[in-house]
Design a protein around this motif. Structure first.
Motif, mmCIF file in Angstrom:
data_model
loop_
_atom_site.group_PDB
_atom_site.id
_atom_site.type_symbol
_atom_site.label_atom_id
_atom_site.label_comp_id
_atom_site.label_asym_id
_atom_site.label_seq_id
_atom_site.Cartn_x
_atom_site.Cartn_y
_atom_site.Cartn_z
ATOM 1 N N LEU B 232 0.833 -1.206 0.000
ATOM 2 C CA LEU B 232 0.000 0.000 0.000
ATOM 3 C C LEU B 232 0.864 1.250 0.000
ATOM 4 O O LEU B 232 0.591 2.213 -0.746
ATOM 5 C CB LEU B 232 -0.909 -0.002 1.236
ATOM 6 C CG LEU B 232 -2.241 -0.731 1.076
ATOM 7 C CD1 LEU B 232 -3.023 -0.688 2.376
ATOM 8 C CD2 LEU B 232 -3.039 -0.097 -0.067
ATOM 9 N N ALA B 233 1.914 1.230 0.832
ATOM 10 C CA ALA B 233 2.787 2.406 0.919
ATOM 11 C C ALA B 233 3.411 2.708 -0.440
ATOM 12 O O ALA B 233 3.455 3.868 -0.874
ATOM 13 C CB ALA B 233 3.882 2.158 1.958
ATOM 14 N N VAL B 234 3.837 1.667 -1.139
ATOM 15 C CA VAL B 234 4.452 1.888 -2.457
ATOM 16 C C VAL B 234 3.440 2.515 -3.414
ATOM 17 O O VAL B 234 3.741 3.481 -4.130
ATOM 18 C CB VAL B 234 4.994 0.567 -3.031
ATOM 19 C CG1 VAL B 234 5.366 0.715 -4.496
ATOM 20 C CG2 VAL B 234 6.193 0.112 -2.222
ATOM 21 N N VAL B 235 2.214 1.987 -3.386
ATOM 22 C CA VAL B 235 1.195 2.485 -4.308
ATOM 23 C C VAL B 235 0.811 3.918 -3.952
ATOM 24 O O VAL B 235 0.810 4.823 -4.802
ATOM 25 C CB VAL B 235 -0.046 1.561 -4.279
ATOM 26 C CG1 VAL B 235 -1.185 2.166 -5.086
ATOM 27 C CG2 VAL B 235 0.335 0.186 -4.811
ATOM 28 N N LEU B 236 0.527 4.133 -2.670
ATOM 29 C CA LEU B 236 0.010 5.439 -2.252
ATOM 30 C C LEU B 236 1.067 6.528 -2.358
ATOM 31 O O LEU B 236 0.768 7.651 -2.747
ATOM 32 C CB LEU B 236 -0.512 5.355 -0.816
ATOM 33 C CG LEU B 236 -1.714 4.411 -0.625
ATOM 34 C CD1 LEU B 236 -2.155 4.378 0.832
ATOM 35 C CD2 LEU B 236 -2.879 4.847 -1.533
#
Lengths: 589, 589
Positions: B232-236
């Motif tokens: 999620l962190a990578v995407v967001l």
């Protein structure tokens, strides 16, 4: 000083050397010199080398061994099996007789000398134990067959090559049409004469009134007579014209100084063969030395023997020789001729050096077929077909190792043969060590003895399971121990106590300790207490250095009797056992 | 039918399968599937392979093991140490990630599968005993250190290569300047979170009122949370733009059918690594299986385990996988999740197959640093620095084997490490076996017991020398036996009788028999009679198949007491002993 004397045994026997010993040694050296000359030439040619190399290999190596070796009777020099192994190893590098081939044999001598010295310094002589008696015996028998077969080419005057029987026999049969009849006659007559000398001459001389020992020595000089007669025949009948191959020109020279080639690739290629050579040579030499030493209640030191043989091989490498070891035939001659100290060896070296300088022209017309005959007669004595039978009767595992060694040596050659024998012996040993004998035991009625429930009428209690393992507990059987104990417990669902009776356990290594810990924990998980009994003192001392005794769910009992009585009493306190709870083991039911 | 059931254990547990078992197995499979996905991806990448290979290696191999294996809880698939060994072996053929590299890993899986099957059919499982506990423990510790170090490259976002510590550390330090800060933050946070999950989450959940077993399972699901959060962190935060490496595209597919390359040269090159792989994998797997089986009082059959693991590896080779074995972490998850039969494994396989087809797009943005963190946290648990200390206290020889394994593995890599450990263990074992404990014994006054003259106050007679050897007589100690007996006799010049007390001799092989014959003859030459006492039944049976008992100059006595009394009496008939002839051994003087 004593430390130095250990490394230089000459300092021990040298101090008490005197005139009588000198006389005996000189006489022995004279006899041995004469006998060694044809043998040395023959073995060098067996190894694919010029004949003089055999003489060179019999000079400085003997002196080096005399300085460092511990046997007073061992004669070091070229021997049959080592010559065959040298031929095989050096042939993998270059064709026999070529300059590279000769260079390879010097490297082999140097490497096996270095390996022997290293093993001696590091006290690794025990590694020779890996060659079991059946393997060595099988290897020597198979080598004898290969050597005798290979010498048939010289008897028939044809060429043939091959390191194992299939190639050798094919090549011999293929060239049989080229047989030289004069050579064949000389070869067959020499062989027949030498066999007769071996079997018939000594009894004849004894009947003629010679003392047995002298008769024996005369009989051993038979090869010299054959060599002289055959050489004369070649000269008088001009047989060289008829195609009889002879030894030919041999340089009249002392051993040359040679420096083995330093070539990393060559060394790497020859390392394994040199290792096998040195170990086989060591085993052969030590068994000869031990046999002779025992006859005079003398001792040899195997680790020091490694140093003596190592020095001899290094000496061979630097003096134009090839790998050497203590040979049975030459040592027995030396012993029977009355050699008292290693000085006899040194005198023999002088004798052979004189021969190398002055006598070699006499050998010009010596037919190679006669040398081949001396080899055949010598190695036929190595072929032992009775031992496989007695070993078959005694132990199938040992027979398997021996059969593998003979079969692989004959079919594939000497190196694969030794390796196969060692590997199979070790695998069989490890297999047996990994599943030792163990028994569930019970008390012999009205005694304190405990015996196997399967063999004796004994008393047991279903709540107390006692297992006796007849072997030290090591990493080889640690996993087996876990399986055996846990399966046995699973087969005895009423068991509440397991006693491991350690009367035959001489040591417990770290892996086995780990298994004991696992057994203890797993049994505890299943509500069973683990106990030990009859733990030996040194084993107990060591266990106390671990945390195992603290973790043990049960106790350590001094005797099995105490363990059994104590645990039964404890069971009675818990409530008396049911009548059918106390049962008799198989023997009684 | 029972024979078939032995080879296909499914026929045993399959017959009693029912609804309850099905429910338990399905629940366990669901939990295990979720946990295995990140682990499988991570280990495939550790092995230098595309991540999906880890999924493929977790599908068919599990099914194959479920059919042939005997453990009810073992979970087969990619594991850390085997992944490292695969990387090392295949790197010697081609650079990691290349098509040839992948081909080599398939060949490795096939070869190790075939080796395992062969060992199983030939019942050679005992060869795994050669890996002693200290060697395996040292190897796993050293591998854990290498693996953790190698994963630092992903944490720092740099490249690094090397199979052993020197190259690895040099390469890491050399590239440290290229560190990607975003990657480092993700890597460090993931690692810290996973360590906390491991140590702190379970106690926290328990305090919050969760039952311990459920708390434990939640804690084990920690990696899933880390994977989800990091993805999620990578995407967001659009971290890919900042150079954070992610798993990327994974094909959505069932395992492909792959046929390992048949290339004799490649097979030869990979044979030894595959053998080491299969033996290490087997040892690891069996110890896990035994631990879990013992908890439920179940059994596993090691020879059948070889077949189960062999089938699993062959399945891996034909379904796009790489070498697999029974892993500790995944098996414990399986066990704790309540798996009852191998069917749970089969259901897990279905779960992972579904994931491979449908869920892989979700993994696109998963950062590799997070996978590296899961590996680091897993393998740090493998590093065991306490065992070397306890082993040092317990046995220096075992410690030496362990230290050699750790040292060579760290410095030279996994294959030399295992080989060094096995060779040193074996050499130390053979060394000890070649010089067993032996003692000169005398009679404890007023008893029939005989004890070591050095440790006890005992009665001896100078004419009767009794030697007790505390070991079976084999080719490894046959030469020692000859030396020991003959030297001891040489030290006791008054001796007229030698008694070899065989109470601890469980067997005598052909080499030892040969040595006994030699001892008998040499003693006879010296005027000393050789006797045996307390020969065990099976040993005596075998001796009767040889000619030794006929040659023996003395007798075989049932007990040592009988031997001693009898020989003393005989000595008295020859003439009474001098007063100072009967002496007391050291303890008494």
């Amino acid at each position: 000083m004593p430390a130095l004397a250990r490394f230089l045994p000459i300092l021990q026997w040298g101090r008490t050397y005197n005139g009588t010993l000198l006389t005996n040694d000189l006489v022995a050296a004279g006899i041995v010199t004469i006998m060694l000359i044809p043998q040395s030439l023959a073995y060098a040619m067996l190894a694919g080398l010029p004949p003089e190399v055999g003489l060179y290999a019999s000079i400085l190596p003997i002196v080096a061994y005399a300085l460092f070796g511990t046997s007073r009777s061992l004669a070091v020099g070229p021997v049959a099996v080592i010559s065959l192994m040298t031929l095989t190893a050096a042939s993998s590098v270059a064709p026999p007789g070529s300059a590279q081939f000769i260079a390879a044999t010097l490297v082999l001598a140097l490497l096996s000398g270095v390996f022997l010295l290293l093993m001696g310094v590091l006290k690794l002589g025990f590694l020779a134990n890996l060659l079991s008696h059946p393997v060595v015996s099988g290897f020597i028998t198979a080598s004898g067959i290969i050597i005798a077969t290979s010498q048939l080419k010289a008897i028939f005057g044809i060429s043939a090559a091959g390191e194992a029987m299939p190639a050798l026999v094919t090549s011999l049969l293929g060239n049989l049409a080229d047989t030289n009849m004069s050579t064949l006659v000389i070869g067959v007559l020499s062989t027949a004469f030498l066999f007769w000398v071996r079997k018939g001459l000594k009894p004849l001389l004894t009947r003629l009134g010679l003392p047995p020992r002298r008769a024996d020595l005369f009989a051993k000089a038979g090869p010299i007579a054959a060599v002289a007669a055959a050489t004369l025949a070649v000269v008088l009948l001009d047989l060289e014209e008829r195609g009889v191959a002879t030894v030919g020109d041999i340089p009249q020279s002392l051993p040359p100084l040679t420096v083995p080639l330093f070539d990393a690739g060559l060394w790497q290629q020859l390392a394994i063969p040199a290792l096998l050579l040195s170990v086989i040579g060591f085993v052969e030499s030590v068994s000869v030395a031990q046999t002779l030493a025992a006859k005079k209640r003398q001792r040899i030191d195997p680790d020091q023997e490694l140093i003596g043989l190592g020095a001899a091989n290094v000496a061979a490498a630097f003096s134009g020789g090839y790998p050497v070891t203590g040979g049975f035939a030459r040592s027995v001659v030396n012993f029977d001729a009355g050699a008292e100290t290693p000085a006899a060896g040194a005198f023999t070296a002088v004798g052979i050096a004189i021969a190398a300088v002055f006598l070699t022209p006499l050998l010009y017309a010596l037919p190679i077929a006669t040398l081949a005959a001396t080899i055949i007669v010598a190695v036929v004595g190595l072929v032992d077909l009775r031992t496989p039978l007695t070993i078959w009767r005694y132990s199938r595992a040992d027979f398997a190792a021996m059969a593998a060694t003979i079969g692989v040596t004959l079919l594939l050659g000497v190196e694969p043969g030794v390796i196969a024998g060692v590997a199979l012996s070790l695998a069989l040993y490890l297999w047996r060590a990994s599943r030792p004998h163990a028994a569930i035991v019970g008390r012999v009625p009205e005694t304190g003895h405990f015996r196997n429930v399967k063999r004796h009428t004994v008393i047991t209690d279903p709540r107390i399971l006692t297992i006796r393992v007849d072997e030290s507990l090591t990493y080889l059987n640690a996993r087996w121990l876990e399986e055996f104990v846990l399966e046995t417990v699973a087969d005895h669902p009423q068991a509440r106590h397991l006693v491991l009776m350690c009367s035959a356990v001489n040591s417990i290594d770290a892996s086995a300790l780990e298994s004991l810990e696992a057994i203890n924990h797993r049994l505890a998980d299943a509500g069973i207490k683990a106990h030990l009994s009859e733990v030996k003192g040194p084993v107990m001392d060591r266990l106390q250095r671990s945390s195992f005794l603290d973790q043990l769910s049960g106790q350590v009992f001094l005797s099995q009797d105490e363990a059994f009585s104590n645990l039964i009493r404890r069971g009675e306190e818990d409530g008396p056992p049911q009548k059918d709870d106390l049962w008799m083991a198989r023997g009684m039911i």
